[in-house]
Structure formats: structure tokens, C-alpha cells
Scaffold this motif. Structure first.
Motif, PDB file in Angstrom:
ATOM      1  N   ARG A 192      -2.326 -16.493  -8.999  1.00 27.62           N
ATOM      2  CA  ARG A 192      -1.608 -17.571  -8.204  1.00 27.62           C
ATOM      3  C   ARG A 192      -1.061 -15.918  -7.757  1.00 27.62           C
ATOM      4  O   ARG A 192       0.221 -14.757  -7.965  1.00 27.62           O
ATOM      5  CB  ARG A 192      -0.151 -17.509  -8.837  1.00 27.62           C
ATOM      6  N   THR A 193      -1.608 -15.893  -6.082  1.00 31.16           N
ATOM      7  CA  THR A 193      -1.150 -13.747  -5.607  1.00 31.16           C
ATOM      8  C   THR A 193      -0.381 -14.655  -4.259  1.00 31.16           C
ATOM      9  O   THR A 193      -0.382 -16.130  -4.265  1.00 31.16           O
ATOM     10  CB  THR A 193      -2.915 -13.102  -5.119  1.00 31.16           C
ATOM     11  N   GLU A 194       0.089 -12.863  -3.505  1.00 29.68           N
ATOM     12  CA  GLU A 194       0.409 -14.302  -2.117  1.00 29.68           C
ATOM     13  C   GLU A 194      -0.436 -15.190  -1.069  1.00 29.68           C
ATOM     14  O   GLU A 194      -1.178 -15.230  -0.616  1.00 29.68           O
ATOM     15  CB  GLU A 194      -0.073 -12.981  -0.901  1.00 29.68           C
TER      16      GLU A 194
ATOM     17  N   GLU B 191      10.410 -18.285 -12.631  1.00 30.39           N
ATOM     18  CA  GLU B 191      11.431 -18.234 -13.605  1.00 30.39           C
ATOM     19  C   GLU B 191      12.745 -18.499 -12.263  1.00 30.39           C
ATOM     20  O   GLU B 191      13.935 -18.901 -12.809  1.00 30.39           O
ATOM     21  CB  GLU B 191      11.958 -16.152 -13.562  1.00 30.39           C
ATOM     22  N   ALA B 192      13.002 -17.855 -10.943  1.00 29.11           N
ATOM     23  CA  ALA B 192      13.363 -18.711  -9.597  1.00 29.11           C
ATOM     24  C   ALA B 192      13.543 -19.833  -9.431  1.00 29.11           C
ATOM     25  O   ALA B 192      14.772 -20.648  -9.310  1.00 29.11           O
ATOM     26  CB  ALA B 192      13.056 -18.531  -8.547  1.00 29.11           C
TER      27      ALA B 192
ATOM     28  N   ARG C 165      15.380 -19.382  -1.777  1.00 31.80           N
ATOM     29  CA  ARG C 165      16.230 -20.259  -2.511  1.00 31.80           C
ATOM     30  C   ARG C 165      17.511 -20.182  -2.905  1.00 31.80           C
ATOM     31  O   ARG C 165      17.396 -21.051  -3.410  1.00 31.80           O
ATOM     32  CB  ARG C 165      16.007 -18.013  -3.845  1.00 31.80           C
TER      33      ARG C 165
ATOM     34  N   ASP D 142       0.367 -20.039 -15.185  1.00 26.13           N
ATOM     35  CA  ASP D 142       1.073 -19.597 -14.274  1.00 26.13           C
ATOM     36  C   ASP D 142       0.245 -18.519 -13.522  1.00 26.13           C
ATOM     37  O   ASP D 142       0.658 -18.438 -12.243  1.00 26.13           O
ATOM     38  CB  ASP D 142       3.012 -19.167 -14.455  1.00 26.13           C
ATOM     39  N   ARG D 143      -0.611 -17.649 -15.034  1.00 20.57           N
ATOM     40  CA  ARG D 143      -1.313 -16.559 -14.376  1.00 20.57           C
ATOM     41  C   ARG D 143      -1.990 -17.000 -13.451  1.00 20.57           C
ATOM     42  O   ARG D 143      -2.914 -15.765 -12.818  1.00 20.57           O
ATOM     43  CB  ARG D 143      -1.412 -15.967 -15.514  1.00 20.57           C
TER      44      ARG D 143
ATOM     45  N   PRO E 167       5.720 -18.805  -2.526  1.00 18.05           N
ATOM     46  CA  PRO E 167       5.150 -19.321  -3.545  1.00 18.05           C
ATOM     47  C   PRO E 167       6.539 -19.165  -4.544  1.00 18.05           C
ATOM     48  O   PRO E 167       7.112 -18.560  -4.809  1.00 18.05           O
ATOM     49  CB  PRO E 167       4.710 -17.713  -3.778  1.00 18.05           C
TER      50      PRO E 167
ATOM     51  N   LYS F 189       1.194 -23.689  -6.205  1.00 22.46           N
ATOM     52  CA  LYS F 189       1.171 -22.350  -6.369  1.00 22.46           C
ATOM     53  C   LYS F 189       2.630 -22.023  -4.986  1.00 22.46           C
ATOM     54  O   LYS F 189       2.482 -21.043  -4.843  1.00 22.46           O
ATOM     55  CB  LYS F 189      -0.461 -22.166  -6.061  1.00 22.46           C
TER      56      LYS F 189
ATOM     57  N   GLU G 169       8.061 -19.372  -8.251  1.00 25.61           N
ATOM     58  CA  GLU G 169       7.959 -18.281  -8.846  1.00 25.61           C
ATOM     59  C   GLU G 169       8.803 -19.022 -10.182  1.00 25.61           C
ATOM     60  O   GLU G 169      10.035 -20.033  -9.634  1.00 25.61           O
ATOM     61  CB  GLU G 169       9.019 -17.681  -8.992  1.00 25.61           C
TER      62      GLU G 169
END
Ligand code: GDP
Length: 305
Positions: free
Chosen positions: A93-95, A297-298, A5, A89-90, A293, A280, A295
Motif C-alpha cells: 500500500r504505497t502512494e 485510522e483516518a 477527510r 493494510d500492510r 489512499p 487501497k 487509511e
């Protein structure tokens, strides 16, 4: 992840600073809005999304009478997040971008993209994430046109503890992919990652080849994921490439590489909007741990500094 990040934030710093300076101006006049628009365009957010974003922002500022830089930043953040469609986004989207919960056969992931975008590196890094997560991985070196690519993938395999299936140089990519999936099934592996060739010299050639790889792989069951690797530093060019690939195979996710090497992180917004496919994974360096992954927001926080 924290380190990644920080690195992303550093690379996107100039955009954030530019925007915040503009938002701090005493008067938000037409010129300032235009400069905000230019700043977003420079970050490769794309013409459509930028115009929409600025229009919405202007409207909200007008209605709310918002003025302080902090409030403006919060509004901009919200609008940027809106652009990164949460419904996308949903999606799976897993690890590591792979969901294979409860599957009896391995999840099959085809990694596609133009040579040089970071396809093989991303495949290797993804294998590493998955293995670290306790999953067994088989790699398929279906880029049979470049011996170096197969060597490179095999090196990754050895490094992370994944078997690599490869064929003779110049051999049939589809049969290597088929063999990798067969091995994956036989070894009851969790995931098979198939690295494909990305020569874009003729679109028809690529179409035939990738389409064939997919069809042949599907003889043993469905492909769970077609991950398109895009190089963030190629900006809007990447979008042109993406469209070509999307015509050939149905892309289910994007891995955006080299975000560490560009301040044009806005390409994430453009790609997602343009293709309707979620980003992703993001590549943030050449090292084995430099894959994260995505994200939203980040990411937006990094973008805004
Ligand atoms: P391929 O031809 O698409 O398989 O590309 P490679 O995986 O061989 O990568 C091409 C170059 O890009 C290599 O030098 C990689 O180390 C580099 N690379 C890949 N991903 C990233 C990334 O996220 N950041 C940076 N800085 N370099 C990357």
C-alpha cells in the motif's frame, strides 16, 4: 487530503452520531446493544463483522466494566480497526496503491469492475496521482466495447500527461492491453494502467475476456496489481460483484468509489473481510483530486465522527 477527510467525515456523520448517542445511554441493556448492531448493519458493515464486533465489544465492556461514552468510543474504535485487518493494510500500500520501486519494467496495473462503478475515472485519477508523484504513465483503453470509455480515458491522459493506447472500436481488448504494455516497456514508463471492460451480462463472457486480457498481458511479464473498482453506494451488491470478479482474476486491491455519496462507509469493513483483499484507494468525488489512499485510522475516525 485534509479536505478529503473532511468530506468523508461529513458523509459518515450520521453513523457516528447514531452510535455515540447509543453509547451515551445510561444503561447498555440488550435493547441498546441491538440498536448498536442495527446501526452498524445500516452502515453496511455486514452481518458477520457486525455480530463479531458487537460481541467483542460487549465482552470487553463486561470485563472492564467500562462505562463512560469516551471509553466506549475508544473501544469501538479499536474493534473497528481490528476488523480492518492490519496485515491486509500492510500489503503493498504505497502512494497511489502502486509499488514499483526498483523495477526495470513498468508496473502493470489492471483496473477491473462493473461499468458505472467509476473504473475509468479512477484510472484517470490514479494516473494523475502517479504523474504528480513524478512517474511516467501509459494508459491502455482496453474497454473497446464503449468508444466513449476510450475517449474518456484519453481525455484523462491528455489532462494529466499520459499517453493513451487505444484500439479500434469493437477490437480485441487483449491486444490493446498487450500494446499498452509494449509501449510502456519501450518508453521505459514506470506504470501502465489498463482500463478494462466491465459488462457483466454474462459471467462466462466476462471471465473469458478478463482472463484473456491478463494472460496476454503476462506474456510480457507479471501483472503487478489487479485493482477491483467497487461503487460504495451499491452496498452489499458490490460484494456480489466482487465475488464474481475474484473468481475470474486474482484481485490484489480494491478501489472503493463514491464514498462521498453514501453514509454506508462500513462497506469498507465488509469488503475487506469478505474478500481478504485490502481496500487501497477510496474515491471521494468526481474531480481529478478526489482519490486518496485508504487509511484505516483516518477512516474509522471519520466513521465515528
Ligand atoms: P466506469 O463505467 O466504471 O468506467 O465509470 P466512470 O468512470 O465513467 O464513472 C461513472 C460515474 O461515476 C461518472 O459520472 C463519474 O464521475 C462518477 N464517479 C466516479 N468516481 C466517483 C467518486 O468517487 N465519487 C462520485 N461522487 N462520483 C464518482
Amino acid at each position: 487530503l485534509v479536505r478529503l477527510r473532511a468530506r468523508l467525515a461529513r458523509s459518515q456523520n450520521s453513523l457516528g452520531k447514531g452510535l455515540l448517542t447509543l453509547l451515551s445511554r445510561e444503561r447498555l441493556d440488550d435493547d441498546t446493544w441491538e440498536e448498536i448492531e442495527d446501526t452498524l448493519l445500516t452502515a453496511d458493515i455486514g452481518v458477520g463483522p457486525t455480530q463479531e464486533l458487537v460481541e467483542r465489544l460487549r465482552e470487553r465492556v463486561r470485563v472492564l466494566g467500562t462505562r463512560t461514552p469516551e471509553e466506549l468510543r475508544a473501544l469501538l474504535r479499536e474493534e473497528l480497526l481490528n476488523q480492518l485487518d492490519p496485515s491486509l493494510d500492510r500489503a503493498v500500500r504505497t502512494e497511489g496503491g502502486v509499488s514499483d520501486e526498483g523495477e526495470e519494467r513498468p508496473a502493470v496495473v489492471m483496473v477491473v469492475g462493473v461499468n458505472g462503478t467509476g473504473k475509468t475515472t479512477t484510472t484517470g485519477k490514479l494516473a494523475r496521482v502517479l504523474v504528480a508523484d513524478g512517474r511516467s504513465v501509459v494508459l491502455g483503453a482496453a474497454d473497446t466495447f464503449r468508444a466513449a470509455a476510450a475517449d474518456q480515458l484519453q481525455t484523462w491522459g491528455q489532462r494529466v500527461g499520459a499517453r493513451t493506447v487505444r484500439g479500434p472500436e469493437g477490437g480485441d481488448p487483449a491486444s490493446v492491453a498487450f500494446e499498452a504494455v509494449r509501449e510502456g516497456i519501450e518508453a521505459t514508463a514506470d506504470v501502465v494502467l489498463v482500463d478494462t471492460a466491465g459488462r457483466l451480462h454474462t459471467k462466462t463472457g466476462l471471465m473469458d475476456e478478463l482472463g484473456k486480457v491478463k494472460r496476454v498481458v503476462e506474456k510480457q511479464g507479471p501483472v503487478s496489481e489487479v485493482l477491483l473498482v467497487l461503487d460504495a453506494t451499491t452496498g452489499q451488491n458490490g460484494l456480489v460483484q466482487a465475488r464474481v470478479f475474484a473468481e475470474v482474476v486474482e484481485i490484489t486491491g480494491i478501489a472503493l468509489t463514491k464514498l462521498d455519496g453514501t453514509a454506508k462507509g462500513g462497506i469498507v469493513v465488509a469488503v475487506q473481510r469478505e474478500l481478504g483483499v485490502p481496500v487501497k484507494l477510496v474515491g471521494l468525488g468526481e474531480g481529478p483530486d478526489d482519490l486518496a489512499p485508504f487509511e484505516p485510522e483516518a477512516f474509522v475516525d471519520a466513521l465515528l465522527g
